[in-house]
Every structure is written in C-alpha cells, then in structure tokens.
Design a protein around this motif. Sequence first.
Motif, short mmCIF file in Angstrom:
data_model
loop_
_atom_site.label_atom_id
_atom_site.label_comp_id
_atom_site.label_asym_id
_atom_site.label_seq_id
_atom_site.Cartn_x
_atom_site.Cartn_y
_atom_site.Cartn_z
N ALA A 1 0.84 -1.20 0.00
CA ALA A 1 0.00 0.00 0.00
C ALA A 1 0.86 1.25 0.00
O ALA A 1 0.58 2.23 -0.69
CB ALA A 1 -0.92 -0.01 1.21
N LEU A 2 1.94 1.20 0.76
CA LEU A 2 2.85 2.35 0.82
C LEU A 2 3.53 2.57 -0.53
O LEU A 2 3.69 3.71 -0.98
CB LEU A 2 3.88 2.11 1.92
N ARG A 3 3.91 1.47 -1.19
CA ARG A 3 4.53 1.60 -2.51
C ARG A 3 3.53 2.17 -3.51
O ARG A 3 3.87 3.03 -4.33
CB ARG A 3 5.03 0.24 -2.99
N ALA A 4 2.29 1.71 -3.45
CA ALA A 4 1.27 2.22 -4.36
C ALA A 4 1.01 3.70 -4.12
O ALA A 4 0.85 4.48 -5.06
CB ALA A 4 -0.02 1.42 -4.19
N LEU A 5 0.99 4.09 -2.86
CA LEU A 5 0.71 5.48 -2.52
C LEU A 5 1.83 6.39 -3.00
O LEU A 5 1.58 7.45 -3.61
CB LEU A 5 0.54 5.61 -1.02
N THR A 6 3.09 6.01 -2.75
CA THR A 6 4.20 6.85 -3.19
C THR A 6 4.30 6.87 -4.71
O THR A 6 4.68 7.89 -5.29
CB THR A 6 5.53 6.37 -2.58
N GLY A 7 3.93 5.79 -5.36
CA GLY A 7 3.92 5.77 -6.82
C GLY A 7 2.85 6.68 -7.39
O GLY A 7 3.02 7.29 -8.44
N ALA A 8 1.73 6.80 -6.67
CA ALA A 8 0.62 7.61 -7.15
C ALA A 8 0.93 9.10 -7.09
O ALA A 8 0.33 9.89 -7.81
CB ALA A 8 -0.64 7.31 -6.34
N PHE A 9 1.86 9.48 -6.22
CA PHE A 9 2.18 10.90 -6.07
C PHE A 9 3.69 11.10 -6.25
O PHE A 9 4.34 11.75 -5.44
CB PHE A 9 1.72 11.41 -4.71
N ALA A 10 4.22 10.54 -7.33
CA ALA A 10 5.66 10.54 -7.55
C ALA A 10 6.22 11.92 -7.86
O ALA A 10 7.42 12.14 -7.72
CB ALA A 10 6.01 9.58 -8.69
N ASP A 11 5.38 12.86 -8.27
CA ASP A 11 5.88 14.15 -8.70
C ASP A 11 5.50 15.30 -7.79
O ASP A 11 5.82 16.45 -8.09
CB ASP A 11 5.39 14.47 -10.12
N ASP A 12 4.80 15.04 -6.71
CA ASP A 12 4.33 16.14 -5.87
C ASP A 12 4.32 15.72 -4.41
O ASP A 12 3.41 15.01 -3.97
CB ASP A 12 2.92 16.57 -6.32
N LEU A 13 5.31 16.19 -3.66
CA LEU A 13 5.40 15.81 -2.25
C LEU A 13 4.27 16.43 -1.43
O LEU A 13 3.80 15.83 -0.47
CB LEU A 13 6.75 16.24 -1.67
N THR A 14 3.83 17.61 -1.82
CA THR A 14 2.71 18.25 -1.10
C THR A 14 1.46 17.38 -1.18
O THR A 14 0.77 17.16 -0.18
CB THR A 14 2.42 19.64 -1.69
N GLU A 15 1.19 16.87 -2.37
CA GLU A 15 0.01 16.01 -2.54
C GLU A 15 0.21 14.67 -1.83
O GLU A 15 -0.75 14.12 -1.28
CB GLU A 15 -0.27 15.80 -4.03
N LEU A 16 1.43 14.16 -1.84
CA LEU A 16 1.69 12.90 -1.12
C LEU A 16 1.44 13.09 0.37
O LEU A 16 0.82 12.25 1.02
CB LEU A 16 3.14 12.44 -1.37
N ALA A 17 1.92 14.20 0.92
CA ALA A 17 1.71 14.48 2.34
C ALA A 17 0.22 14.59 2.65
O ALA A 17 -0.27 14.05 3.66
CB ALA A 17 2.43 15.76 2.74
N ALA A 18 -0.52 15.28 1.78
CA ALA A 18 -1.96 15.43 1.99
C ALA A 18 -2.68 14.09 1.89
O ALA A 18 -3.61 13.81 2.66
CB ALA A 18 -2.54 16.41 0.96
N ALA A 19 -2.24 13.23 0.96
CA ALA A 19 -2.85 11.91 0.81
C ALA A 19 -2.61 11.06 2.05
O ALA A 19 -3.51 10.35 2.52
CB ALA A 19 -2.30 11.22 -0.43
N CYS A 20 -1.41 11.13 2.59
CA CYS A 20 -1.10 10.37 3.82
C CYS A 20 -2.03 10.82 4.95
O CYS A 20 -2.60 9.99 5.67
CB CYS A 20 0.36 10.59 4.23
N GLN A 21 -2.17 12.12 5.10
CA GLN A 21 -3.01 12.64 6.18
C GLN A 21 -4.48 12.28 5.96
O GLN A 21 -5.21 12.00 6.92
CB GLN A 21 -2.84 14.15 6.29
#
Length: 341
Positions: free
Chosen positions: A172-192
């Motif tokens: 799940a973590l790999r899928a999540l980081t792959g889904a937001f590979a170009d935007d750390l802001t969006e990755l952080a928001a998705a995690c939250q």
Amino acid sequence: MAARRPSAPRSAIPQVSWREPRPAPIVLVSGPEDVCAERAGARLRDYLRAEDPSLEISDIDAADYAPGTLLAVSAPSLFGEPRLVRVGSVEKCSDAFLAEAISYVAAPQEGATIVLRHTGASVRGKKLLEAIRSGQGGGIEIACPAIKRDSDRYDFAAGEFREAGRRIAPAALRALTGAFADDLTELAAACQQLINDVEGDITEQIVERYYGGRVETSAFTVADTAIAGRYGDALVSLRQALASGADPVPMVAAIAMKLRTMARVAGTREPSGALAARLGMKDWQVDRARRDLAGWNQESLGLAIQAAARADADVKGGSRDAVFALERLVTVIATRAPYAA
C-alpha cells in the motif's frame, strides 16, 4: 554505482530533524523542500505556544525588508512575552537585512526565537549562513533537502504513518508513493487523508480505492502487467489509463524506471540488504526487481531497455503518434519480442 549526493555544508551547530524541531535563539531552516520546512515551522510554533500561550509571532520578508524591523520585533516587550520571528526569503535578502541579521546573530535577544528560512536557491546570504553555522548565537539547523528519489518518498510517507501510530502495508505504501511521484505536497496530503479517514490498518485495496485514478498509479500498473508478460492485461490497463487522460510521457518514464532497476539487480547474488545499500535502493525495491526478472534473460531485457529509450524519444516529439509508440513499447515488453525498425 549510485551517484553521490552533494555533501552538506560543514556546520558546528546541532543538526535537528524537521520532524522533531526544538527552539533555539537562532533556527536555520535550510534546503529546498518546502513541505518539510513548513512542518518544522508549524511544530516550532506549537511547541513555543504550548510553553506560553502569550507567544508573540511576527513574520518578516527578508527580500522586502524595512531597516530596523528585526530588532524591533525581537526586542523584549513590556510584559516579557516570548517572541517567535519567522523570516522568509533569506536566499533573496536585501543588503539591509543581511547586515542587521549578521549583527543580530552575534548578540541574540533573550526570549526570542528567530527562524530563518533559506531554500538554498542562491548563494545570497552566505555570510549569514556561515555566521550561524559557526556557532554564533547558539543556533541549530533544520535541513530540508529535496525529496526526489523513490526511496526518499517512501521514507517520507512511512514516517507520516509511523508518526501517527498507524500501520500501512508495504504494498500500500509503494502504491501510494507511486501515485504521487511528482508532488510531495500532494503525497503528504494523501497520507493525512488516509490517516484521518481510514480506521484500522491501511491496505493496498484502500489506497487503490482512494487514489487508483492517479496517472502514476496507472503507469505502474501498465508496467507491472507488461513486465509480468500479461500482454492482454497490459493492453487493457494501458487503454484504461489513456482513456482517463494519462500522459504517455510519465507512463514511458515509469516503465523505463522499472526496467533500469531490473537491469541493476540482474545477475547479482548479494543479500537484498547489502545490494540495496550498495545501489542506494531499499530492500523491497531489490526484492521486487528480482521477482520482476522471472522469465527475462539478458537479451530480452536489453531489447526492452532499447525499446524504452526509443519510446521515450518518440513520446517527447520524435513521433507524430505518441500513443502508438507507447503501445509498441508495451507489446515489446509483454511479448519479449523485438520491434520492427
């Protein structure tokens, strides 16, 4: 061999994690990663406010600085409230700010915390940084280097869940980081969002339900099915991705990245941990690449990498039909057959 990162400037002051910042008379927040810098600043504010709710907060733009401001906002007030002064754009600072800040670092005001944000985008303010890093003012440094590599994004996201006391499956973590590979802001928001919305452990199915429509996720799905030799599934995934608006350029990049990882791992017998350390990868990336190599040999992998290079050129303007170039690449990979020149 993995490329070495540029070494950090030498510093005589404590280096503090942005996840666990602490107050000091001078706090230098350095590096280009704004997400981490903003987190550090917010946590410093919350820490100081918890100690004393009467905390006074002031913001200064170092690029548009009025002389005398730094001393004015950091000076003790009538009632002695603690002061937090946040200074942005230090890499663009005016001459007036630079001169006053260097003088201030030599003799900080008691009860004041000065947070200086320097992105490293220029050498402007170098003398100030050298003064802080030499130990003047009793400062600390919170480094926020760019998070660009897959392993860095994975570590960032893992830290988000670990800090929240939540469990997320590695897939799940790999899928999540792959889904937001170009935007750390969006990755952080998705995690939250997952932390706040989902009860219990977070699985790959939950990540897919939330973010399965992301272009990057679709790209890795196409890559995974093609590399596994599932030609029909790969074509279906590719057409679904294209129908949802996926751009061929990042899709080819995702496929090429997986092929390069396979090539780096191919033919090695080192334990995953040792090989990962030598190549600058994570253990799971090595294990995944070794699984992906099933059914491949040196010749077929070489052909696939050549096809990926050609497809990359084609989708970036070398061909009038980027979709055809992408379909041809998927065909070469999934069928292990060379393309026609």
